[in-house]
Design a protein around this motif. Structure first.
Motif, PDB file in Angstrom:
ATOM      1  N   TYR A  38      -3.863  53.031  91.022  1.00  0.00           N
ATOM      2  CA  TYR A  38      -3.921  52.567  89.596  1.00  0.00           C
ATOM      3  C   TYR A  38      -5.304  52.514  89.021  1.00  0.00           C
ATOM      4  O   TYR A  38      -6.275  52.243  89.557  1.00  0.00           O
ATOM      5  CB  TYR A  38      -3.573  51.065  89.769  1.00  0.00           C
ATOM      6  CG  TYR A  38      -3.627  50.391  88.357  1.00  0.00           C
ATOM      7  CD1 TYR A  38      -2.630  50.718  87.354  1.00  0.00           C
ATOM      8  CD2 TYR A  38      -4.627  49.513  88.216  1.00  0.00           C
ATOM      9  CE1 TYR A  38      -2.588  49.881  86.164  1.00  0.00           C
ATOM     10  CE2 TYR A  38      -4.345  48.892  86.792  1.00  0.00           C
ATOM     11  CZ  TYR A  38      -3.421  49.022  86.000  1.00  0.00           C
ATOM     12  OH  TYR A  38      -3.713  48.505  84.607  1.00  0.00           O
ATOM     13  N   VAL A  39      -5.415  52.816  87.602  1.00  0.00           N
ATOM     14  CA  VAL A  39      -6.551  52.872  87.084  1.00  0.00           C
ATOM     15  C   VAL A  39      -6.192  52.097  85.598  1.00  0.00           C
ATOM     16  O   VAL A  39      -5.489  52.549  84.803  1.00  0.00           O
ATOM     17  CB  VAL A  39      -7.215  54.368  86.462  1.00  0.00           C
ATOM     18  CG1 VAL A  39      -8.451  54.147  85.660  1.00  0.00           C
ATOM     19  CG2 VAL A  39      -7.475  55.053  87.858  1.00  0.00           C
ATOM     20  N   GLY A  40      -7.109  50.932  85.390  1.00  0.00           N
ATOM     21  CA  GLY A  40      -6.773  50.148  84.256  1.00  0.00           C
ATOM     22  C   GLY A  40      -7.296  48.685  84.306  1.00  0.00           C
ATOM     23  O   GLY A  40      -7.931  48.536  85.047  1.00  0.00           O
ATOM     24  N   LYS A  41      -6.666  48.148  83.599  1.00  0.00           N
ATOM     25  CA  LYS A  41      -6.914  46.699  83.430  1.00  0.00           C
ATOM     26  C   LYS A  41      -6.163  45.646  84.445  1.00  0.00           C
ATOM     27  O   LYS A  41      -4.926  46.000  84.548  1.00  0.00           O
ATOM     28  CB  LYS A  41      -6.992  46.225  81.900  1.00  0.00           C
ATOM     29  CG  LYS A  41      -7.874  46.753  80.923  1.00  0.00           C
ATOM     30  CD  LYS A  41      -7.836  46.035  79.727  1.00  0.00           C
ATOM     31  CE  LYS A  41      -8.950  46.733  78.731  1.00  0.00           C
ATOM     32  NZ  LYS A  41      -8.814  46.158  77.295  1.00  0.00           N
ATOM     33  N   TRP A  42      -6.889  44.568  84.668  1.00  0.00           N
ATOM     34  CA  TRP A  42      -6.265  43.601  85.694  1.00  0.00           C
ATOM     35  C   TRP A  42      -6.437  42.374  85.097  1.00  0.00           C
ATOM     36  O   TRP A  42      -7.192  42.082  84.205  1.00  0.00           O
ATOM     37  CB  TRP A  42      -6.797  43.739  86.977  1.00  0.00           C
ATOM     38  CG  TRP A  42      -6.587  45.019  87.741  1.00  0.00           C
ATOM     39  CD1 TRP A  42      -7.534  45.977  87.514  1.00  0.00           C
ATOM     40  CD2 TRP A  42      -5.979  45.339  88.846  1.00  0.00           C
ATOM     41  NE1 TRP A  42      -6.931  47.126  88.448  1.00  0.00           N
ATOM     42  CE2 TRP A  42      -6.081  46.548  89.410  1.00  0.00           C
ATOM     43  CE3 TRP A  42      -4.970  44.431  89.471  1.00  0.00           C
ATOM     44  CZ2 TRP A  42      -5.317  47.148  90.264  1.00  0.00           C
ATOM     45  CZ3 TRP A  42      -4.213  45.084  90.607  1.00  0.00           C
ATOM     46  CH2 TRP A  42      -4.326  46.461  90.780  1.00  0.00           C
ATOM     47  N   LYS A  43      -5.437  41.150  85.660  1.00  0.00           N
ATOM     48  CA  LYS A  43      -5.821  39.783  85.240  1.00  0.00           C
ATOM     49  C   LYS A  43      -5.211  39.027  86.402  1.00  0.00           C
ATOM     50  O   LYS A  43      -3.985  39.195  86.746  1.00  0.00           O
ATOM     51  CB  LYS A  43      -5.210  39.545  84.153  1.00  0.00           C
ATOM     52  CG  LYS A  43      -5.360  37.908  83.631  1.00  0.00           C
ATOM     53  CD  LYS A  43      -4.521  37.743  82.213  1.00  0.00           C
ATOM     54  CE  LYS A  43      -4.857  36.189  81.867  1.00  0.00           C
ATOM     55  NZ  LYS A  43      -4.143  36.020  80.685  1.00  0.00           N
ATOM     56  N   ASP A  44      -5.987  38.236  87.063  1.00  0.00           N
ATOM     57  CA  ASP A  44      -5.488  37.541  88.207  1.00  0.00           C
ATOM     58  C   ASP A  44      -4.834  38.243  89.437  1.00  0.00           C
ATOM     59  O   ASP A  44      -3.824  38.157  89.723  1.00  0.00           O
ATOM     60  CB  ASP A  44      -4.616  36.448  87.750  1.00  0.00           C
ATOM     61  CG  ASP A  44      -5.104  35.359  86.777  1.00  0.00           C
ATOM     62  OD1 ASP A  44      -6.495  35.237  86.867  1.00  0.00           O
ATOM     63  OD2 ASP A  44      -4.519  34.871  85.999  1.00  0.00           O
ATOM     64  N   ASN A  45      -5.689  39.470  89.567  1.00  0.00           N
ATOM     65  CA  ASN A  45      -5.131  40.331  90.615  1.00  0.00           C
ATOM     66  C   ASN A  45      -3.859  41.219  90.391  1.00  0.00           C
ATOM     67  O   ASN A  45      -3.190  41.507  91.007  1.00  0.00           O
ATOM     68  CB  ASN A  45      -4.867  39.613  91.876  1.00  0.00           C
ATOM     69  CG  ASN A  45      -6.266  39.362  92.821  1.00  0.00           C
ATOM     70  OD1 ASN A  45      -7.201  40.234  92.441  1.00  0.00           O
ATOM     71  ND2 ASN A  45      -6.265  38.231  93.526  1.00  0.00           N
TER      72      ASN A  45
END
Length: 241
Positions: A38-45
């Motif tokens: 996966y390539v992109g944004k994360w939030k809290d894992n």
């Protein structure tokens, strides 16, 4: 009196490593144990925001919006074509909770696709289906099948307008035999016309008109006779159920 200073306690190394492993914000590429990445944004894992997921086993790729680890928002799902080696778009549209939901376009083959509303990965609401044989259905859907009011236009120009249930003609409807210049209007049950009237309609302009025109009905009350026949048929169906 001498002042003694205690050195600050150092945090265990695993805490620092764990902090670095936490995924928040943009990450260039994160691989899973099974080879997915996966390539992109994360939030809290969790995948959250814009990102691209590639599944190694199926060769599928999704590019679009994510919300707390699930596809949510607008995105495109594609599959790898084994013959050309290129990606073939399968679905473009809206998602909710990792399922197709809202307006979207699904491609079933080179000449067969659906554009319209979805709910829980099924065609539901209004939509238009283009079949590979040249037929087109436009109308209401439920549970992935035509349900409610809809029109089916055949490749030869003939068309049906009326009610549908479970993907079949059911209820009142009209079938335009434009190739012969005739119109049937009546009651249908599971794609079979049970009772109704057949009249000439545009017979002079039809490409293959019938040899003889339909004679005029001479009975005093044709509508009453038809209504009685429909009532009898419906009563028989109810008693059979």
């Amino acid at each position: 009196m001498p002042i003694s200073k205690c050195p600050p306690k150092s945090e265990p190394l695993w805490k620092a490593w764990d902090q670095k492993a936490q995924k928040n914000g943009l990450r260039h590429q994160v691989f899973a144990v099974n080879g997915d990445h996966y390539v992109g944004k994360w939030k809290d894992n969790m995948k959250h925001g814009k990102g691209t997921q590639v599944w190694r086993k199926s060769g599928a790729t999704y590019e679009g919006d994510w919300k707390f680890g699930k596809r949510d928002g607008y995105g495109t799902l594609s599959l790898s074509d084994q013959e050309t080696g290129k990606y073939r778009r399968v679905y473009s549209g809206w998602w909710k909770g990792d399922k197709k939901c809202g307006y979207g376009i699904q491609f079933f083959g080179p000449k067969e696709y659906y554009e319209g509303d979805w709910c829980g990965n099924q065609r539901s609401g209004w939509g238009r289906m283009y079949y590979s044989n040249g037929d087109i259905y436009e109308g209401q859907w439920c549970n992935d099948k035509p349900e409610g009011e809809g029109m089916l236009r055949l490749k030869n120009g003939n068309r049906y307008e009326g009610n549908w249930q479970r993907g079949m003609k059911n209820g009142s409807g009209r079938f335009f035999h434009l190739d012969h210049g005739q119109l049937f209007e009546g009651l249908w049950v599971d794609n079979i016309a049970k009772c109704g009237t057949m009249i000439d309609s545009g017979r002079d302009e039809a490409p293959k008109p019938t040899r003889f025109p339909i004679p005029e009905v001479k009975i005093l009350d044709p509508d009453g006779v038809l209504a009685e026949a429909l009532a009898t048929f419906k009563k028989t169906e109810e008693e059979g159920d």
